[in-house]
Scaffold this motif. Structure first.
Motif, PDB file in Angstrom:
ATOM      1  N   UNK A 114      -2.552   4.739   3.815  1.00  0.00           N
ATOM      2  CA  UNK A 114      -3.911   5.172   4.148  1.00  0.00           C
ATOM      3  C   UNK A 114      -4.950   4.659   3.152  1.00  0.00           C
ATOM      4  N   UNK A 115      -4.501   4.041   2.085  1.00  0.00           N
ATOM      5  CA  UNK A 115      -5.423   3.492   1.096  1.00  0.00           C
ATOM      6  C   UNK A 115      -5.806   2.063   1.479  1.00  0.00           C
ATOM      7  N   UNK A 116      -6.998   1.626   1.116  1.00  0.00           N
ATOM      8  CA  UNK A 116      -7.401   0.236   1.403  1.00  0.00           C
ATOM      9  C   UNK A 116      -6.613  -0.760   0.564  1.00  0.00           C
ATOM     10  N   UNK A 117      -6.893  -2.031   0.740  1.00  0.00           N
ATOM     11  CA  UNK A 117      -6.140  -3.065   0.022  1.00  0.00           C
ATOM     12  C   UNK A 117      -6.410  -3.023  -1.477  1.00  0.00           C
ATOM     13  N   UNK A 118      -7.622  -2.625  -1.848  1.00  0.00           N
ATOM     14  CA  UNK A 118      -7.982  -2.525  -3.272  1.00  0.00           C
ATOM     15  C   UNK A 118      -8.463  -1.106  -3.572  1.00  0.00           C
ATOM     16  N   UNK A 119      -8.018  -0.560  -4.691  1.00  0.00           N
ATOM     17  CA  UNK A 119      -8.371   0.809  -5.066  1.00  0.00           C
ATOM     18  C   UNK A 119      -8.003   1.039  -6.523  1.00  0.00           C
ATOM     19  N   UNK A 120      -8.410   2.191  -7.047  1.00  0.00           N
ATOM     20  CA  UNK A 120      -8.052   2.600  -8.417  1.00  0.00           C
ATOM     21  C   UNK A 120      -7.409   3.973  -8.358  1.00  0.00           C
ATOM     22  N   UNK A 121      -6.251   4.111  -8.987  1.00  0.00           N
ATOM     23  CA  UNK A 121      -5.563   5.393  -9.128  1.00  0.00           C
ATOM     24  C   UNK A 121      -5.571   5.786 -10.601  1.00  0.00           C
ATOM     25  N   UNK A 122      -5.868   7.049 -10.890  1.00  0.00           N
ATOM     26  CA  UNK A 122      -5.856   7.501 -12.280  1.00  0.00           C
ATOM     27  C   UNK A 122      -5.706   9.008 -12.344  1.00  0.00           C
ATOM     28  N   UNK A 131      -2.979   4.825 -15.263  1.00  0.00           N
ATOM     29  CA  UNK A 131      -4.002   4.206 -14.407  1.00  0.00           C
ATOM     30  C   UNK A 131      -3.454   2.968 -13.703  1.00  0.00           C
ATOM     31  N   UNK A 132      -3.829   2.824 -12.446  1.00  0.00           N
ATOM     32  CA  UNK A 132      -3.458   1.649 -11.659  1.00  0.00           C
ATOM     33  C   UNK A 132      -4.712   1.063 -11.032  1.00  0.00           C
ATOM     34  N   UNK A 133      -5.020  -0.183 -11.367  1.00  0.00           N
ATOM     35  CA  UNK A 133      -6.132  -0.903 -10.746  1.00  0.00           C
ATOM     36  C   UNK A 133      -5.519  -1.890  -9.772  1.00  0.00           C
ATOM     37  N   UNK A 134      -5.536  -1.541  -8.508  1.00  0.00           N
ATOM     38  CA  UNK A 134      -4.866  -2.337  -7.470  1.00  0.00           C
ATOM     39  C   UNK A 134      -5.852  -3.300  -6.828  1.00  0.00           C
ATOM     40  N   UNK A 135      -5.556  -4.607  -6.922  1.00  0.00           N
ATOM     41  CA  UNK A 135      -6.401  -5.631  -6.310  1.00  0.00           C
ATOM     42  C   UNK A 135      -5.781  -6.210  -5.047  1.00  0.00           C
ATOM     43  N   UNK A 136      -4.489  -5.900  -4.840  1.00  0.00           N
ATOM     44  CA  UNK A 136      -3.794  -6.387  -3.649  1.00  0.00           C
ATOM     45  C   UNK A 136      -2.628  -5.449  -3.360  1.00  0.00           C
ATOM     46  N   UNK A 137      -2.803  -4.590  -2.389  1.00  0.00           N
ATOM     47  CA  UNK A 137      -1.798  -3.569  -2.099  1.00  0.00           C
ATOM     48  C   UNK A 137      -0.448  -4.168  -1.701  1.00  0.00           C
ATOM     49  N   UNK A 138      -0.470  -5.338  -1.072  1.00  0.00           N
ATOM     50  CA  UNK A 138       0.783  -5.948  -0.624  1.00  0.00           C
ATOM     51  C   UNK A 138       1.687  -6.320  -1.794  1.00  0.00           C
ATOM     52  N   UNK A 139       1.069  -6.571  -2.974  1.00  0.00           N
ATOM     53  CA  UNK A 139       1.859  -6.956  -4.151  1.00  0.00           C
ATOM     54  C   UNK A 139       2.165  -5.764  -5.066  1.00  0.00           C
ATOM     55  N   UNK A 140       1.811  -4.560  -4.620  1.00  0.00           N
ATOM     56  CA  UNK A 140       1.937  -3.383  -5.469  1.00  0.00           C
ATOM     57  C   UNK A 140       3.366  -2.864  -5.504  1.00  0.00           C
ATOM     58  N   UNK A 141       3.861  -2.581  -6.720  1.00  0.00           N
ATOM     59  CA  UNK A 141       5.155  -1.915  -6.891  1.00  0.00           C
ATOM     60  C   UNK A 141       4.889  -0.407  -6.873  1.00  0.00           C
ATOM     61  N   UNK A 142       5.018   0.190  -5.710  1.00  0.00           N
ATOM     62  CA  UNK A 142       4.628   1.594  -5.539  1.00  0.00           C
ATOM     63  C   UNK A 142       5.460   2.527  -6.401  1.00  0.00           C
ATOM     64  N   UNK A 177     -12.687   4.166  -4.976  1.00  0.00           N
ATOM     65  CA  UNK A 177     -12.997   2.831  -4.478  1.00  0.00           C
ATOM     66  C   UNK A 177     -12.936   1.815  -5.614  1.00  0.00           C
ATOM     67  N   UNK A 178     -12.414   0.646  -5.335  1.00  0.00           N
ATOM     68  CA  UNK A 178     -12.403  -0.455  -6.289  1.00  0.00           C
ATOM     69  C   UNK A 178     -13.796  -1.083  -6.320  1.00  0.00           C
ATOM     70  N   UNK A 179     -14.407  -1.080  -7.487  1.00  0.00           N
ATOM     71  CA  UNK A 179     -15.780  -1.579  -7.626  1.00  0.00           C
ATOM     72  C   UNK A 179     -15.790  -2.966  -8.259  1.00  0.00           C
TER      73      UNK A 179
END
Length: 311
Positions: A114-122, A131-142, A177-179
Motif C-alpha cells: 500500500x506504500x508508494x514506490x518512494x517513501x520514508x520509514x522512521x 530509518x529507511x529512505x526508500x527510493x525504489x520499493x522493488x529493490x527494498x529488502x523488507x 512522503x519522500x521529498x
C-alpha cells in the motif's frame, strides 16, 4: 599475529578513565546511573573538563543544565515525530506537515504493497536508528527494513544523552512522503536555532543521504555566512539563500516563543516549506565547536529560566 590496535585499546581502557567510561557507556553499563551524575561523568569524559552546573557559560554546559532543570511536560509531545503533528497543525496549519502515509505500533504490520514506490520509514522517538529512505520499493529488502525498525523501537533514546523529553514517548513507526528539493537530487535540512523566540543562527545540512559525510554551513539571522564548525565539516560550495528563508524564520519564531532555546527544522520541497522536527538539545550538548568563541556566543544567547523539575 599480534593485533597492536587491540592491545593499545586495552591499555587505554585500563589507564584512561574517560575512555573507559565512554566505552562502557556504549554497552549500557551506566543506564541506571542518576541523570546528574551521568551527565557530569560523560561531559568530563568527552571534553576533559568538569561540567559546571552552578555557573554554566557555554552552549554545551547550558544544554546539560536544561536537561536536568527545565523539564516542561509539553516537550515530550514536541519531540515525538508523530504526536507533534497535531501541535504543528494547530500552530502553523496542516499544509506544513509532510504527508503521512501510515503509522504502526509494530513494524510487522506494515503493508508495503500500500506504500508508494518512494517513501520514508522512521521511528517517532529517536534519531537515525531504524530509518529507511526508500527510493525504489522493488529493490527494498523488507525483512531487513522491519528488523531495523524493530531495533529502533527497542532503543531507549533517553538513555543515550539523558534527554528527558524522549523518556515517555509512546514508540511508533511512521511512514512519510519522500521529498525532493528544487535540485531534484537531495533534500537539504534547514535548522533554525531559536533563543527566546528569536532566530539567531541557521544551519544548512547538505549531503545528508549520500555516501560522503554530512556537511553543515552556518548563517546569521540576515543570512550572512558564519565561518564556524560544529560537529560537521563545511561544504565545498557555500549554499545559497533558500527561497523561503523569511517564511521559515517566521514559522520558527512562532513555534519557539516562550522557550529559552529550541532548534526548529524545515525542508523545502514541492515549492513549499515543510516542518521537520523540534530539537531541544542539539547534539545532546556533546558536539565540540571548532572555536570556543562560538560555544560562548551560543551560550550567551541562552538565558536560563526558572527551573521546572519533573521525572
Amino acid at each position: 599475529v599480534i593485533n597492536m590496535g587491540l592491545i593499545n585499546k586495552a591499555i587505554k581502557f585500563v589507564f584512561d578513565r574517560n575512555y573507559r567510561f565512554l566505552a562502557l557507556d556504549q554497552r549500557g553499563v551506566y543506564n541506571s546511573m542518576d541523570d546528574k551524575e551521568y551527565l557530569e561523568r560523560k561531559y568530563e569524559s568527552i571534553f576533559n573538563i568538569k561540567l559546571d552546573l552552578e555557573n554554566p557559560k557555554t552552549f554545551n554546559q547550558k544544554m546539560q543544565w536544561l536537561k536536568l532543570y527545565y523539564r516542561r511536560p509539553e516537550f515530550t509531545q514536541y519531540v515525538d515525530k508523530y504526536a507533534v503533528r497535531e501541535y504543528i497543525a494547530n500552530m502553523l496549519g496542516e499544509e506544513y506537515l509532510v504527508p503521512l502515509l501510515g503509522v504502526w505500533d509494530n513494524p510487522n504490520d506494515i503493508d508495503f504493497d500500500k506504500l508508494p514506490n518512494r517513501f520514508v520509514l522512521k521511528c517517532n522517538h529517536n534519531s537515525g536508528l531504524g530509518m529507511c529512505i526508500c527510493k525504489n520499493k522493488d529493490a527494498l529488502n523488507k525483512e531487513q527494513v522491519i528488523n531495523g525498525l524493530q531495533k529502533g523501537l527497542e532503543q531507549d533514546y533517553y538513555l543515550t544523552g539523558r534527554e528527558w523529553p524522549y523518556k515517555n514517548v509512546k514508540r511508533k513507526v511512521i511512514a512519510e512522503k519522500y521529498l525532493v528539493d528544487e535540485s531534484g537530487v537531495e533534500l537539504k535540512d534547514y535548522k533554525l536555532y531559536c533563543f527566546d523566540g528569536k532566530v539567531k543562527l541557521i544551519m544548512i545540512n547538505s549531503d545528508r543521504n549520500k555516501d560522503c559525510s554530512t556537511k553543515a554551513d552556518y548563517f546569521d539571522a540576515d543570512f550572512n555566512y558564519v565561518n564556524m564548525t560544529w560537529g560537521y565539516e563545511q561544504s565545498s560550495v557555500v549554499p545559497s539563500k533558500p527561497l523561503y528563508f523569511e517564511e521559515m524564520k517566521m514559522l520558527a519564531e512562532k513555534l519557539s516563543k516562550g522557550m529559552p532555546h529550541v532548534r526548529i527544522d524545515f525542508y523545502i520541497a514541492d515549492n513549499r516549506v515543510y516542518f521537520g522536527e523540534m530539537t531541544f538539545f542539539d547534539g545532546s550538548g556533546f558536539d565540540a565547536f571548532g572555536d570556543i568563541k562560538y560555544a560562548n556566543m551560543l551560550g550567551e544567547w541562552i538565558k536560563l529560566p526558572e527551573p521546572v523539575v519533573r521525572d
